[in-house]
Design a protein around this motif. Structure first.
Motif, PDB file in Angstrom:
ATOM      1  N   MET A 388     -30.766  76.665  42.745  1.00 48.51           N
ATOM      2  CA  MET A 388     -31.943  75.976  42.252  1.00 48.51           C
ATOM      3  C   MET A 388     -33.171  76.625  42.876  1.00 48.51           C
ATOM      4  O   MET A 388     -33.192  76.925  44.064  1.00 48.51           O
ATOM      5  CB  MET A 388     -31.862  74.485  42.584  1.00 48.51           C
ATOM      6  CG  MET A 388     -30.859  73.752  41.720  1.00 48.51           C
ATOM      7  SD  MET A 388     -30.912  71.966  41.910  1.00 48.51           S
ATOM      8  CE  MET A 388     -30.193  71.787  43.538  1.00 48.51           C
ATOM      9  N   ASP A 411     -36.328  74.539  36.392  1.00 47.18           N
ATOM     10  CA  ASP A 411     -35.068  73.906  36.789  1.00 47.18           C
ATOM     11  C   ASP A 411     -35.347  72.750  37.742  1.00 47.18           C
ATOM     12  O   ASP A 411     -34.791  71.664  37.612  1.00 47.18           O
ATOM     13  CB  ASP A 411     -34.094  74.933  37.387  1.00 47.18           C
ATOM     14  CG  ASP A 411     -34.586  75.587  38.660  1.00 47.18           C
ATOM     15  OD1 ASP A 411     -35.797  75.533  38.950  1.00 47.18           O
ATOM     16  OD2 ASP A 411     -33.747  76.174  39.383  1.00 47.18           O
ATOM     17  N   VAL A 412     -36.251  72.985  38.711  1.00 45.78           N
ATOM     18  CA  VAL A 412     -36.796  71.923  39.564  1.00 45.78           C
ATOM     19  C   VAL A 412     -38.301  72.114  39.542  1.00 45.78           C
ATOM     20  O   VAL A 412     -38.797  73.200  39.853  1.00 45.78           O
ATOM     21  CB  VAL A 412     -36.276  72.030  41.011  1.00 45.78           C
ATOM     22  CG1 VAL A 412     -36.878  70.926  41.867  1.00 45.78           C
ATOM     23  CG2 VAL A 412     -34.749  71.982  41.036  1.00 45.78           C
ATOM     24  N   LYS A 435     -33.427  69.870  35.870  1.00 44.92           N
ATOM     25  CA  LYS A 435     -32.573  69.121  36.798  1.00 44.92           C
ATOM     26  C   LYS A 435     -33.344  68.017  37.528  1.00 44.92           C
ATOM     27  O   LYS A 435     -32.981  66.855  37.466  1.00 44.92           O
ATOM     28  CB  LYS A 435     -31.941  70.087  37.801  1.00 44.92           C
ATOM     29  CG  LYS A 435     -31.010  71.111  37.143  1.00 44.92           C
ATOM     30  CD  LYS A 435     -30.465  72.101  38.147  1.00 44.92           C
ATOM     31  CE  LYS A 435     -29.580  73.135  37.465  1.00 44.92           C
ATOM     32  NZ  LYS A 435     -29.118  74.188  38.411  1.00 44.92           N
ATOM     33  N   TYR A 436     -34.405  68.382  38.247  1.00 41.65           N
ATOM     34  CA  TYR A 436     -35.114  67.395  39.065  1.00 41.65           C
ATOM     35  C   TYR A 436     -36.622  67.551  38.908  1.00 41.65           C
ATOM     36  O   TYR A 436     -37.137  68.667  38.856  1.00 41.65           O
ATOM     37  CB  TYR A 436     -34.770  67.568  40.550  1.00 41.65           C
ATOM     38  CG  TYR A 436     -33.351  67.238  40.911  1.00 41.65           C
ATOM     39  CD1 TYR A 436     -32.969  65.932  41.226  1.00 41.65           C
ATOM     40  CD2 TYR A 436     -32.377  68.238  40.950  1.00 41.65           C
ATOM     41  CE1 TYR A 436     -31.663  65.626  41.561  1.00 41.65           C
ATOM     42  CE2 TYR A 436     -31.072  67.939  41.294  1.00 41.65           C
ATOM     43  CZ  TYR A 436     -30.718  66.631  41.595  1.00 41.65           C
ATOM     44  OH  TYR A 436     -29.415  66.338  41.929  1.00 41.65           O
ATOM     45  N   ALA A 461     -34.411  62.593  33.907  1.00 42.05           N
ATOM     46  CA  ALA A 461     -34.579  63.626  34.933  1.00 42.05           C
ATOM     47  C   ALA A 461     -34.644  62.935  36.280  1.00 42.05           C
ATOM     48  O   ALA A 461     -35.234  61.861  36.426  1.00 42.05           O
ATOM     49  CB  ALA A 461     -35.849  64.435  34.686  1.00 42.05           C
ATOM     50  N   LYS A 462     -34.047  63.531  37.270  1.00 41.32           N
ATOM     51  CA  LYS A 462     -33.836  62.853  38.541  1.00 41.32           C
ATOM     52  C   LYS A 462     -34.836  63.288  39.612  1.00 41.32           C
ATOM     53  O   LYS A 462     -35.551  64.281  39.472  1.00 41.32           O
ATOM     54  CB  LYS A 462     -32.403  63.120  39.008  1.00 41.32           C
ATOM     55  CG  LYS A 462     -31.348  62.557  38.063  1.00 41.32           C
ATOM     56  CD  LYS A 462     -29.938  62.919  38.486  1.00 41.32           C
ATOM     57  CE  LYS A 462     -29.626  64.372  38.186  1.00 41.32           C
ATOM     58  NZ  LYS A 462     -28.181  64.675  38.423  1.00 41.32           N
ATOM     59  N   TYR A 464     -34.824  63.765  44.013  1.00 39.26           N
ATOM     60  CA  TYR A 464     -33.849  63.949  45.094  1.00 39.26           C
ATOM     61  C   TYR A 464     -34.578  63.868  46.420  1.00 39.26           C
ATOM     62  O   TYR A 464     -35.521  64.622  46.679  1.00 39.26           O
ATOM     63  CB  TYR A 464     -33.173  65.319  44.944  1.00 39.26           C
ATOM     64  CG  TYR A 464     -32.133  65.643  45.990  1.00 39.26           C
ATOM     65  CD1 TYR A 464     -30.777  65.434  45.742  1.00 39.26           C
ATOM     66  CD2 TYR A 464     -32.500  66.171  47.217  1.00 39.26           C
ATOM     67  CE1 TYR A 464     -29.818  65.755  46.688  1.00 39.26           C
ATOM     68  CE2 TYR A 464     -31.549  66.484  48.177  1.00 39.26           C
ATOM     69  CZ  TYR A 464     -30.215  66.280  47.908  1.00 39.26           C
ATOM     70  OH  TYR A 464     -29.267  66.598  48.862  1.00 39.26           O
TER      71      TYR A 464
END
Length: 552
Positions: A388, A411-412, A435-436, A461-462, A464
Motif C-alpha cells: 500500500m 489505493d490509500v 482501500k482506505y 471505504a475504510k 485504519y
C-alpha cells in the motif's frame, strides 16, 4: 578667498562626479555593444568559421566547449540538427547579463544526444545478439524506448538486454537488430554545468545520456526553459552539490517536458544526503514530468523513480506541474543532522503513478518543518499489488502543513507511518479510495492535527487506526479522536470519469462545501500562485511545539 577656494573644490567635485557617471555609462553601453550571438549547425557548419552569423556557423559542441564567452552572449543551435557529443559549458554570465543557449531556425528542437548507435551485432543460437563492450552502460534503447535489463543471461528474453565484462547482449522485441535503431546510452550527461552561474538553457532536446540529461553541479542562477529531456539513464535533470561551501541556489526549471528517465528531476545532497545540504531557493514550475521509471525498466539504476526527488533542501517551490505515470510522484527526504524547511509543493496535478503521489519523509526527527503541501490534485496513485502506497504519504518529520488537497481513487488517500507526529492535515477532500481513506500505523505519533476534512465514498471505504478498522466516519472519530469537525458527503466534482484533466476535480457551484472558509477552490487553473500568507489558520507563523495550538 576662502569662498573662491570652496567654489573651486565644489566645481571639481561635481566635475569628477560627471566624469565618473560618463565612464559608467560608457562601460554599460560597451557591455551591451559587445554581447555577441554565435551559431552552431552540425549539418552546415565548420569550426573554422567565425560562428557569428547564420551563414557561417560553427559545427561542433566541442568548439563551443573550448571557447570563452562573455556575459550577454548567446549561443544558438540549429533546429533539426543533431549532435552526438556532450557539452561541458565553459563560461558564466553575470547578474545583469545571462549567457543564453537556445535554438534558431524552424523545425524540431536541436538534439544533443548522449547515445551511440550500435550496428554490428553478432547473432547467437538462442535468439539474442551480442556486441563487444566492456565499459559502463546504464541503458540500451530500441527505437527510442528503454529496454529492461535482465538479471543474467538466462533471464534474457524479447525486449531485454544484459551486460557482462565483455559484451552487451540484446534480444529484439521482434525481428533482428537491422529492423531497429539500437542505441547505447553513452555520455555521462548531455550538458554539464559545473560551478557556473547566470545561464539560460532553452528550446533544446536532450536524450540518451548514460546518466543525466542536464547535470548542474555547485552552480546558481541557472534557468532551464522549454526543453525536452528524455530517455536518460538516471536523471532527466540533476542538481548536485559536491562542495559544502558552494552557492547552490536559484535554479529555475519551467515549461519543460521530462519523460522516460530513471528519475525526472533530482536535487541531491552529498553522499546520498548524509554529508551535506542540497539546494536552496529553486523553482520547478509548469512542467510535464511523466513515465520516469514507469514499469521499473530502470530499477537497476534507481530505487526511486521519482518525478521530483529532493534531499535536504530549503525554500523550493514546486507548482503547476503535471506529474503522471512515473514510478513515484514528488518526494521530499531529509537525512539526520540536516534540514528541509519552508518548501512549497502547491497546485500540482499528480496522477497514475505506480507507488505514491506525494511523500515527505526521511531518517531524521524534527528536522523538516514548515513545508506546505497544498492545493494539489492527487488521483489514482498506488498501483503496486504487493504494497500500500498512499496518495499522500507522510513519514517522521513534524510541523508541516498538508492542506486543501484533493485525493481521489488512490489505493490509500492519506497514509501516516513511522513516527509521524504533530502534522497538520486539514481542509482536504478524500473521495473513493480503493482501500482506505486514511491509515495511521501504530508507529505514528498521537499529536497530529487531523480535522476539517471532507470524506466521501460511493462504496464502502475504510479508515485504519493502529490496528483498528473503522467502516464509517463516526466509528473513525471514536477510535482515533481525529476529524471531529470533519464532514462526510459528496463534494460534487465537475466530472470523475477521467483522471487526466484537473478541471474535472473542480467543485460544482452547488457543492455544499464550496464556500466553507473559501476552502476547496483546490486548484488555480489559471496557474496563478496562491499567497500562502493569506491562509487564515496559518497566521504566517513558523510551526513549532509551542505554537501548534494556533492552527486549531
Amino acid at each position: 578667498m576662502a569662498v573662491a577656494k570652496l567654489d573651486t573644490i565644489s566645481t571639481l567635485f561635481y566635475k569628477n562626479r560627471i566624469d565618473l557617471l560618463l565612464i559608467l555609462i560608457c562601460l554599460f553601453i560597451s557591455s551591451q555593444v559587445y554581447a555577441q550571438n554565435y551559431y552552431v549547425s552540425s549539418s552546415e557548419g565548420n569550426d573554422n568559421n567565425k560562428g557569428t552569423s547564420i551563414k557561417a556557423p560553427w559545427k561542433t559542441l566541442s568548439k563551443v566547449e573550448n571557447y570563452s564567452f562573455s556575459p550577454g552572449d548567446s549561443i544558438y543551435l540549429k533546429c533539426g540538427d543533431i549532435w552526438r557529443e556532450d557539452l561541458h559549458f565553459p563560461s558564466s554570465g553575470s547578474k545583469d547579463a545571462n549567457i543564453i543557449i537556445s535554438s534558431y531556425g524552424t523545425g524540431k528542437q536541436p538534439i544533443i544526444s548522449g547515445a551511440m548507435i550500435l550496428k554490428n551485432w553478432i547473432p547467437s543460437l538462442y535468439g539474442f545478439y551480442k556486441s563487444p563492450y566492456s565499459g559502463t552502460c546504464y541503458s540500451l534503447l530500441e527505437d527510442s524506448k528503454h529496454l529492461k535489463k535482465a538479471n543474467d543471461l538466462t533471464d534474457l528474453k524479447p525486449g531485454f538486454w544484459y551486460q557482462d565484462n565483455k559484451f552487451l547482449y540484446y534480444y529484439p522485441t521482434h525481428g533482428n537488430p537491422s529492423e531497429h535503431l539500437i542505441e547505447r546510452c553513452s555520455k555521462g550527461a548531455c550538458i554539464f554545468i559545473t560551478n557556473k552561474h547566470n545561464l539560460i538553457i532553452q528550446k533544446l532536446y536532450l536524450y540518451g545520456a548514460n546518466a543525466d540529461g542536464i547535470l548542474i553541479r555547485d552552480s546558481n542562477h541557472i534557468k532551464i526553459l522549454n526543453c525536452t529531456i528524455t530517455l536518460n539513464g538516471i536523471q532527466g535533470i540533476e542538481l548536485s552539490r559536491e562542495k559544502r561551501q558552494a552557492d547552490c541556489s536559484n535554479i529555475y526549471i519551467k515549461n519543460c517536458t521530462i519523460t522516460r528517465n530513471g528519475n525526472g528531476i533530482y536535487i541531491k545532497a552529498p553522499a546520498g544526503g548524509y554529508q551535506g545540504s542540497g539546494y536552496n531557493s529553486c523553482e520547478i514550475i509548469n512542467n510535464e514530468i511523466a513515465y520516469n521509471d514507469f514499469g521499473e525498466k530502470l530499477s537497476h539504476l534507481t530505487k526511486d523513480g521519482h518525478a521530483i526527488g529532493i534531499q535536504n533542501s530549503n525554500y523550493i517551490t514546486i507548482s503547476g506541474n503535471k506529474i503522471h505515470h512515473n514510478y513515484s510522484g514528488i518526494a521530499l527526504w531529509t537525512a539526520p543532522k540536516y534540514y528541509s524547511n519552508n518548501n512549497k509543493i502547491i497546485q500540482n496535478f499528480i496522477y497514475k503513478n505506480q507507488f505514491f503521489g506525494i511523500s515527505q519523509g526521511g531518517e531524521g526527527s524534527n528536522n523538516s518543518y514548515n513545508n506546505i503541501w497544498g492545493w494539489n490534485i492527487i488521483v489514482e496513485n498506488g498501483m503496486l499489488p504487493d504494497k500500500m502506497s498512499g496518495g499522500m504519504r507522510i513519514n517522521r518529520n513534524n510541523y508541516n502543513l498538508f492542506i486543501y488537497n484533493t485525493l481521489y481513487k488512490n489505493d490509500v488517500n492519506i497514509f501516516l507511518y513511522s513516527l509521524t507526529n504533530q502534522q497538520v492535515i486539514q481542509y482536504n477532500i478524500s473521495v473513493d479510495p480503493i482501500k482506505y481513506h486514511i491509515i495511521i500505523e501504530p508507529s505514528a505519533g498521537e499529536k497530529n492535527l487531523i480535522d476539517k476534512n471532507i470524506y466521501y465514498s460511493e462504496k464502502i471505504a475504510k479508515f485504519y487506526y493502529k490496528n483498528k478498522v473503522a467502516r464509517n466516519i463516526n466509528s473513525w472519530q471514536k477510535i482515533s479522536h481525529y476529524d471531529l469537525n470533519s464532514s462526510y458527503g459528496d463534494p460534487k466534482f465537475e466530472k470523475k470519469s477521467s483522471p487526466d484533466n484537473p478541471i474535472y476535480y473542480k467543485l460544482k457551484s452547488n457543492s455544499p462545501y464550496i464556500n466553507i472558509n473559501n476552502s476547496y477552490s483546490q486548484y488555480d487553473l489559471s496557474g496563478n500562485n496562491i499567497d500562502i500568507k493569506d491562509i487564515k489558520f496559518k497566521k504566517n507563523i513558523i510551526l513549532s511545539p509551542s505554537n501548534l495550538h494556533l492552527l486549531q
